[in-house]
Scaffold this motif. Structure first.
Motif, mmCIF file in Angstrom:
data_model
loop_
_atom_site.group_PDB
_atom_site.id
_atom_site.type_symbol
_atom_site.label_atom_id
_atom_site.label_comp_id
_atom_site.label_asym_id
_atom_site.label_seq_id
_atom_site.Cartn_x
_atom_site.Cartn_y
_atom_site.Cartn_z
ATOM 1 N N ARG A 1 -0.538 10.320 -7.766
ATOM 2 C CA ARG A 1 -1.176 10.310 -6.453
ATOM 3 C C ARG A 1 -2.608 10.809 -6.524
ATOM 4 N N GLN B 1 1.259 8.037 6.322
ATOM 5 C CA GLN B 1 1.865 8.582 5.117
ATOM 6 C C GLN B 1 2.923 7.665 4.516
ATOM 7 N N ASN B 2 3.108 7.817 3.201
ATOM 8 C CA ASN B 2 4.134 7.049 2.511
ATOM 9 C C ASN B 2 5.524 7.382 3.032
ATOM 10 N N SER C 1 4.919 3.551 4.558
ATOM 11 C CA SER C 1 3.640 3.792 5.226
ATOM 12 C C SER C 1 3.358 2.762 6.312
ATOM 13 N N ASN D 1 0.824 -1.204 0.000
ATOM 14 C CA ASN D 1 0.000 0.000 0.000
ATOM 15 C C ASN D 1 0.861 1.258 0.000
ATOM 16 N N PHE D 2 0.464 2.234 -0.804
ATOM 17 C CA PHE D 2 1.173 3.511 -0.826
ATOM 18 C C PHE D 2 0.940 4.274 0.469
ATOM 19 N N ARG D 3 -0.290 4.256 0.962
ATOM 20 C CA ARG D 3 -0.635 4.800 2.280
ATOM 21 C C ARG D 3 -1.371 3.710 3.047
ATOM 22 N N VAL E 1 1.606 0.944 -4.224
ATOM 23 C CA VAL E 1 2.747 1.788 -4.569
ATOM 24 C C VAL E 1 2.953 1.799 -6.079
ATOM 25 N N LYS F 1 10.888 7.115 2.301
ATOM 26 C CA LYS F 1 9.781 6.865 1.387
ATOM 27 C C LYS F 1 9.401 5.386 1.389
ATOM 28 N N ASN F 2 8.215 5.114 0.852
ATOM 29 C CA ASN F 2 7.692 3.747 0.798
ATOM 30 C C ASN F 2 7.698 3.104 2.179
#
Length: 716
Positions: free
Chosen positions: A513, A267-268, A305, A257-259, A505, A302-303
């Motif tokens: 986004r 958050q990511n 979440s 999941n991105f978020r 993602v 990043k990445n």
């Protein structure tokens, strides 16, 4: 137009017709084209556009699809005749590119993450772990004291309007029954107008009692707390465990999941402190430039979440923490440094009182670890509980680089929240003091649990094996269900890609986004978040809420499309917003209210109850919901036959990984004791002599890499 162009066009169209009608490849393509045309048709049918525009647009769509097919015929043919599609095994698990700046030993970090995830000592009550709500296929199958009223209800203007009335069962500590579902009852499940009853309650997960944090007792799993009367979660004035206001999603495959969280607030980008990434300008950790020189730094992974998500529940007064506890206090429980603590005033922090010589807690000290555990087996003390020759301090030092935990200095926090680096305890009555390891505990906690959960990947389902070319992996019924999933049932519109979610993602990287909805006025929306009409948006605004970072429940919108409208996208998310066509207008309506993240669907057979409100108990009820177009008019009716419904359910059951079903590695786990409601019922509970209801407890036995015979599903 000359004779040669006309002749060429006739030959081309004739050839195309023959290809489409008389060849298997052509029929496959034609079926795909008609599915797309039907999707376009319902999109316009349910928009506000008039009939003429709808017909014209459908005509243009058909012409465009045929033109694309003609131009790209060779490409399409190559795709049909090429190698079979890959399965989820081919998708890399997302990971921050700067992970090596923090983690020195990934294997050790995974070991730490699994230990923290399952350890009951993490909770304020010494009983509640992350796993307490994620122990069955990564989700929660308990059914007693699992109802919350509509606490997230808002007014039409977005102001809070919580509903504290229990409609399902009437009171807390209720034992759910199959006949309670679905919460929105119809006399005809295919006709959304035949409403029998409607309830906005939520089937979710019980957490802890309503208590106020006083202090930790280092070396003791249970924090010092004071009980506070709970106006909602009580039976006869005796507090029962509080229940989360949204259903518990599975952690399995959540790494894609991105978020994370239903409303996307995790958050990511992980800031090392809390779920809010760059949204929180004050989030910082401490780094040792040298053991004698510390500095505050902002981190950005990043990445991550899952790390952002992981640091939320330990501080939640619903899930596992008394009100007011901070991650530094959790660190104190597992530390072993002498210190004093003193009261901190003005309500910014609650009083802390720490012991001098802290004794470490044994990791998993209340739980047996199976000697064949795939991660922790070598450290098992079975048949005694806990890990041998291990402390959390040692585990953190093994996993993370020393600049994040090794220092001779302390971080001192005064009554105003000001932070100072000091050489030794000053014995002041106006400060809290933390070692570097304690102060950065949220960083270790979040990253370690993310790395552990990133191993919980279910990618060996019958569906995955079918994608790899094993045509017998799915039955004929399941294959027909797959065709419905990808076609008439429109499931793949939200559950797309190999991850079976548009919130992945990979999908966000490919499509942005934020995007425009493909129908109606083409309003902007967050990619992977949808309002499918489970409940009215006023029952739970979901993505339409805010992050609460400005106090009094206020903050910036959770919706990234709304952030772009406000010109805050770059500041709060760390990159420029996608360029939309047509360009984003600051006054146009964003589709966010009542929208929630589309979950992945692997193991969905095992993760009832369903949707963000837990209002459906079976896959059959879920399919009925979609077939009638949802309960509040957000979707088109599908008009599936009874046989087609069964085919779709059969396909959904083909998304189960048997390693998950039978707790085989990497889904094996330590022993766990979970509260399962309270002794008594919804009218009477037993007081444990402190004003709290006595727990009924279930043991989840330890299991090793070879798994077990499976555990019962929800209400089975």
């Amino acid at each position: 137009m000359g004779i040669i162009p006309i002749t060429s066009l006739v030959v081309l169209l004739t050839s195309l017709s023959i290809f489409l009608l008389l060849t298997s490849k052509g029929r496959f393509l034609l079926k795909s084209l008609m599915t797309k045309i039907k999707r376009q048709e319902w999109r316009f049918r349910y928009s506000k556009l008039n009939y003429l525009r709808s017909r014209f647009s459908r005509t243009i769509t058909i012409a465009a699809i045929i033109l694309v097919a003609v131009i790209a015929g060779n490409t399409v043919s190559a795709e049909v005749t090429g190698p079979p599609p890959v399965s989820l095994k081919s998708v890399s698990v997302p990971e921050p590119d700067n992970l090596g700046d923090f983690v020195k030993d990934k294997v050790a970090a995974i070991k730490l993450g699994k230990t923290l995830f399952w350890d009951m000592q993490v909770g304020s009550d010494g009983k509640t772990s992350c796993a307490s709500c994620h122990f069955h296929a990564g989700a929660d199958n308990r059914s007693k004291n699992q109802i919350a009223p509509g606490l997230l209800r808002v007014n039409a203007d977005g102001t809070e309007n919580p509903d504290s009335v229990f409609n399902v069962g009437g009171l807390p500590n209720y034992q759910l029954k199959p006949e309670d579902f679905p919460f929105h009852k119809l006399s005809d499940p295919n006709d959304p107008t035949t409403i029998v009853s409607d309830r906005n309650d939520v089937s979710s997960s019980q957490g802890i009692f309503n208590t106020k944090f006083v202090d930790v007792t280092p070396g003791n799993a249970e924090d010092k707390v004071t009980n506070e009367p709970d106006p909602v979660f009580n039976v006869g004035g005796i507090n029962v465990r509080r229940v989360e206001p949204r259903n518990t999603p599975t952690v399995i495959n959540a790494a894609f999941n991105f978020r994370n969280f239903w409303d996307g607030r995790a958050q990511n980008i992980f800031n090392g402190v809390n779920p809010f990434g760059l949204r929180d300008p004050n989030a910082a950790v401490v780094k040792a430039v040298t053991p004698n020189s510390l500095e505050f730094v902002k981190v950005s992974l990043k990445n991550s979440s899952l790390a952002s998500q992981a640091v939320g529940p330990p501080l939640s007064s619903f899930e596992s923490s008394a009100n007011g506890r901070t991650f530094q206090e959790i660190g104190d429980k597992f530390g072993r440094i002498d210190r004093r603590s003193l009261s901190v005033g003005k309500g910014k922090k609650l009083p802390r009182k720490l012991a001098k010589k802290l004794l470490p807690l044994r990791p998993l000290g209340k739980q047996i670890v199976h000697p064949q555990d795939s991660v922790l087996g070598k450290d098992s003390r079975s048949p005694k509980p806990g890990l041998k020759d291990r402390t959390y301090t040692q585990m953190i030092q093994d996993a993370f680089k020393p600049e994040w935990w090794k220092s001779n200095r302390l971080i001192q926090v005064d009554s105003e929240g000001q932070r100072t680096f000091v050489k030794r305890p000053d014995r002041s009555l106006q400060t809290n003091e933390y070692t570097l390891l304690e102060y950065n505990f949220s960083l270790f906690f979040g990253l370690a649990i993310q790395l552990y959960e990133s191993t919980l990947i279910a990618n060996d389902t019958p569906y995955d094996r079918f994608l790899e070319g094993n045509t017998s992996a799915l039955t004929a019924q399941q294959q027909r269900g797959k065709g419905l999933f990808e076609g008439k049932a429109l499931c793949s519109a939200c559950h797309s890609g190999l991850e079976l979610t548009a919130a992945s993602v990979s999908n966000v990287a490919k499509n942005g986004r934020i995007k425009r909805a493909p129908f109606g006025p083409r309003s902007p929306e967050d990619n992977g978040f949808f309002n499918i009409g489970v409940r009215l948006p006023t029952d739970d605004p979901g993505l339409g809420g805010n992050d609460g970072l400005q106090g009094n429940g206020q903050g910036n919108p959770l919706s990234e499309a709304r952030l772009a409208q406000l010109g805050k996208f770059n500041d709060l998310l760390g990159e420029n917003p996608p360029i939309l066509t047509p360009p984003l207008n600051s006054s146009e309506t964003v589709l966010a209210n009542g929208s929630f993240k589309a979950p992945g669907l692997r193991n969905v057979e095992l993760t009832a109850p369903y949707f963000h409100n837990g209002g459906q108990a079976t896959l059959e009820q879920v399919v009925d919901f979609y077939n009638r177009g949802g309960d509040f008019g957000a979707l088109p009716p599908l008009n599936l036959s009874s046989e087609q419904k069964q085919e779709l359910v059969a396909f959904l059951k083909a998304l189960t990984d048997d390693r998950v079903r039978f707790d085989k590695a990497p889904f094996d786990h330590p022993q766990l004791f979970i509260p399962d409601g309270h002794v008594g019922n919804s009218n009477y509970v037993v007081n444990d002599s402190t004003g709290k209801a006595k727990d009924s407890t279930i043991e989840i036995p330890a299991v090793g890499r070879n798994g077990n015979s499976g555990t019962p599903n929800f209400l089975s």
